[in-house]
Design a protein around this motif. Structure first.
Motif, mmCIF file in Angstrom:
data_model
loop_
_atom_site.group_PDB
_atom_site.id
_atom_site.type_symbol
_atom_site.label_atom_id
_atom_site.label_comp_id
_atom_site.label_asym_id
_atom_site.label_seq_id
_atom_site.Cartn_x
_atom_site.Cartn_y
_atom_site.Cartn_z
ATOM 1 N N ASN A 40 29.876 -44.538 23.946
ATOM 2 C CA ASN A 40 29.360 -43.851 25.028
ATOM 3 C C ASN A 40 30.229 -43.527 26.399
ATOM 4 O OD1 ASN A 40 27.305 -44.130 27.304
ATOM 5 N ND2 ASN A 40 26.725 -41.926 25.858
ATOM 6 N N ASP A 41 30.790 -42.410 26.318
ATOM 7 C CA ASP A 41 30.517 -41.149 27.473
ATOM 8 C C ASP A 41 30.679 -39.865 27.489
ATOM 9 O OD1 ASP A 41 33.390 -42.614 29.537
ATOM 10 O OD2 ASP A 41 33.013 -40.674 29.039
ATOM 11 N N ILE A 42 30.121 -39.639 28.641
ATOM 12 C CA ILE A 42 30.096 -38.845 28.321
ATOM 13 C C ILE A 42 31.475 -37.069 28.858
ATOM 14 C CG2 ILE A 42 30.591 -38.211 30.856
ATOM 15 C CD1 ILE A 42 27.523 -36.515 31.266
ATOM 16 N N LYS A 43 32.095 -37.754 28.730
ATOM 17 C CA LYS A 43 33.495 -36.696 29.115
ATOM 18 C C LYS A 43 34.110 -36.449 27.211
ATOM 19 C CE LYS A 43 34.292 -36.902 33.890
ATOM 20 N NZ LYS A 43 34.126 -35.925 33.994
ATOM 21 N N GLU A 44 34.219 -35.184 26.708
ATOM 22 C CA GLU A 44 34.990 -34.768 25.642
ATOM 23 C C GLU A 44 36.253 -35.092 25.554
ATOM 24 O OE1 GLU A 44 34.170 -34.082 21.774
ATOM 25 O OE2 GLU A 44 32.536 -33.598 23.008
ATOM 26 N N ALA A 45 36.642 -34.888 26.327
ATOM 27 C CA ALA A 45 38.699 -35.285 26.865
ATOM 28 C C ALA A 45 39.124 -36.698 26.377
ATOM 29 C CB ALA A 45 39.425 -34.516 28.050
ATOM 30 N N LYS A 46 38.347 -36.969 26.690
ATOM 31 C CA LYS A 46 38.089 -39.131 26.591
ATOM 32 C C LYS A 46 37.387 -39.750 25.513
ATOM 33 C CE LYS A 46 36.944 -40.349 31.649
ATOM 34 N NZ LYS A 46 36.681 -41.152 32.570
ATOM 35 N N PHE A 47 36.156 -39.126 24.335
ATOM 36 C CA PHE A 47 36.537 -39.512 23.534
ATOM 37 C C PHE A 47 37.898 -38.428 22.695
ATOM 38 C CE2 PHE A 47 35.062 -37.173 19.440
ATOM 39 C CZ PHE A 47 34.978 -38.019 18.644
ATOM 40 N N ASP A 48 38.060 -37.462 22.626
ATOM 41 C CA ASP A 48 39.089 -36.604 21.615
ATOM 42 C C ASP A 48 40.547 -38.091 21.857
ATOM 43 O OD1 ASP A 48 38.032 -34.641 21.424
ATOM 44 O OD2 ASP A 48 38.663 -33.226 23.473
ATOM 45 N N ALA A 49 40.732 -38.430 23.241
ATOM 46 C CA ALA A 49 42.041 -39.259 23.485
ATOM 47 C C ALA A 49 41.692 -40.501 22.473
ATOM 48 C CB ALA A 49 42.376 -39.802 24.769
ATOM 49 N N TYR A 50 40.120 -41.372 22.614
ATOM 50 C CA TYR A 50 39.656 -42.308 22.184
ATOM 51 C C TYR A 50 39.958 -42.653 20.099
ATOM 52 C CZ TYR A 50 36.510 -46.173 21.372
ATOM 53 O OH TYR A 50 36.291 -47.691 20.927
ATOM 54 N N LEU A 51 39.434 -40.621 20.061
ATOM 55 C CA LEU A 51 39.456 -40.552 18.858
ATOM 56 C C LEU A 51 41.245 -40.655 18.077
ATOM 57 C CD1 LEU A 51 37.574 -40.516 15.928
ATOM 58 C CD2 LEU A 51 38.228 -37.521 16.691
ATOM 59 N N ALA A 52 42.162 -40.255 18.693
ATOM 60 C CA ALA A 52 43.389 -40.207 18.590
ATOM 61 C C ALA A 52 44.161 -41.290 17.984
ATOM 62 C CB ALA A 52 44.200 -39.757 19.808
ATOM 63 N N ASN A 53 43.231 -42.431 18.937
ATOM 64 C CA ASN A 53 44.031 -43.532 18.930
ATOM 65 C C ASN A 53 43.238 -44.999 17.878
ATOM 66 O OD1 ASN A 53 46.163 -44.729 20.394
ATOM 67 N ND2 ASN A 53 44.723 -42.910 21.219
ATOM 68 N N TYR A 54 41.624 -43.649 17.752
ATOM 69 C CA TYR A 54 40.842 -44.788 16.781
ATOM 70 C C TYR A 54 39.937 -44.138 15.542
ATOM 71 C CZ TYR A 54 41.932 -49.184 19.862
ATOM 72 O OH TYR A 54 42.617 -50.599 21.122
ATOM 73 N N PRO A 55 40.416 -43.239 15.201
ATOM 74 C CA PRO A 55 39.514 -42.464 14.405
ATOM 75 C C PRO A 55 38.700 -42.625 13.404
ATOM 76 C CG PRO A 55 42.390 -42.828 13.718
ATOM 77 C CD PRO A 55 41.994 -44.111 14.357
ATOM 78 N N ASP A 56 38.258 -43.841 13.654
ATOM 79 C CA ASP A 56 36.735 -44.352 12.761
ATOM 80 C C ASP A 56 35.944 -44.502 14.383
ATOM 81 O OD1 ASP A 56 37.305 -46.565 14.857
ATOM 82 O OD2 ASP A 56 36.494 -48.455 13.875
#
Length: 390
Positions: A40-56
């Motif tokens: 969980n996090d509130i910031k969309e930009a952090k999720f985008d970075a997370y997703l780029a490294n962990y597609p699941d």
């Protein structure tokens, strides 16, 4: 009763990653057999970075205000919950309103979600700045410890500076909570001896609270010495356009105090190349640059403006100095995320994410020597010499 490691030895450790940011807790712990089942996090930009490294992450990462998260919505079987909750209200560089603030007060929401879970995690790991220990004269930390104890955890407090692993001065405190009914056989009660991971101010916390709430400590190996310079993290093929022009370099030099200028000139005239980092500081209302005395980086910050960004300075052989901003890859390297993919966001968003994250090597060290021996004792490394008192 004393736990024997639980019934799930040999299986993956299911983790809930609160305030996950760009995912460096996962980066640290996944090689140890951790399986992040909720983040969980509130910031969309952090999720985008997370997703780029962990597609699941698209399946389990919730971009949501934690105040809207309900415990019953989390998956079952979570054994470890990590929480790098916001530090701005606790930091000495922040507003110091403490756990009553709108940012650091999210600790209480983390505790609420843990309380709402049908079965609480066996272990919780919290990370924050040292200012947590002194906020409101220590009352904020005391309130947090009593809250976690009330949730059924025995608690340990650690302090680890990232400079033991990477060339960055980044001291952080950690709270490890273990289910009171599942303490490992090698857990000690009482006050630990002073060591690098438990300096005197940490042992004072144990002394102040171990009789009123459940506290424990585990023996840990000595922290390594860490690198002494930036050679292993600096990018050497940066575009020439990244280096500041003569006018900007002159403005940098002109802003130095007499003491800073003497340090600058001593390094410039030396028969060796030195790489230093520098931050802008406000002294008596005047903005000026300051070089670090040693050859490692200062603590990376969230990049909200020029004063929060760190510059790289090359000096030596009496040649003209070269100065530029540090790059996102250098920020990643300083956070121990050398393989992290920089695929999402602007450079400033990338540096913001790293400045607001945990250091991979520090969390992995805690994972190897503390979390894994508690959660999967059969999978943990062999016995190591404990740190000696200092």
């Amino acid at each position: 009763m004393i736990g024997d490691g639980g019934p799930m030895e040999g299986t993956a450790i299911n983790v809930a990653e609160f305030f996950a940011g760009i995912g460096l807790v996962r980066t640290a712990l996944e090689p140890l057999g951790v399986n992040v089942v909720w983040a969980n996090d509130i910031k969309e930009a952090k999720f985008d970075a997370y997703l780029a490294n962990y597609p699941d992450a698209r399946e389990h990462f919730k971009v949501r205000d934690i105040r809207l998260v309900k415990g019953e919505s989390l998956p079952e079987g979570i054994e470890l919950a990590t929480s790098s909750f916001p530090c701005i209200d606790l930091s000495l560089a922040g507003n110091r309103v403490g756990l009553g603030g709108t940012q650091s007060g999210m600790f209480w929401q983390f505790a609420r979600v843990i309380k709402e879970l049908p079965k609480k995690p066996r272990v919780v790991l919290l990370e924050n700045v040292h200012g947590f220990a002194t906020s409101h004269g220590g009352k904020d930390l005391a309130d947090a410890l009593h809250c976690l104890s009330g949730l059924g955890y025995s608690l340990d407090v650690l302090s680890v500076d990232a400079r033991h692993f990477v060339p960055q001065s980044r001291p952080r405190m950690f709270i490890v909570g273990i289910d009171k009914e599942d303490l490992p056989k090698n857990a000690h009660v009482g006050v630990p001896e002073v060591s690098k991971a438990r300096p005197a101010w940490v042992t004072a916390i144990h002394k102040a609270h171990h009789e009123s709430i459940a506290m424990h400590y585990l023996d840990l190996p000595a922290l390594p010495d860490g690198p002494s310079d930036l050679n292993g993290v600096v990018e050497h093929d940066v575009s020439s356009a990244a280096w500041w022009d003569e006018r900007r370099v002159k403005a940098f030099v002109d802003s130095l105090s007499d003491g800073q200028l003497a340090r600058f000139e001593a390094l410039r005239s030396a028969n060796a190349l030195s790489i230093r980092t520098a931050y802008r500081r406000t002294r008596k209302g005047v903005s000026m640059w300051e070089l670090r005395r040693d050859a490692i980086a200062g603590c990376l910050r969230t990049t909200g403006g020029g004063s929060s960004k760190q510059a790289l300075v090359e000096l030596g052989y009496t040649r003209e100095p070269r100065i530029r901003w540090m790059t996102p890859r250098e920020y990643a390297n300083l956070m121990g995320a050398t393989e992290y993919k920089l695929l999402a966001g602007t450079p400033n968003q990338q540096m913001f994410g790293f400045g607001d994250a945990v250091v991979v090597d520090v969390v992995r060290w805690i994972g190897e020597h503390y979390l894994l021996p508690v959660l999967r004792p059969d999978n943990a490394a062999g016995d190591e010499e404990p740190a000696e008192a200092e």
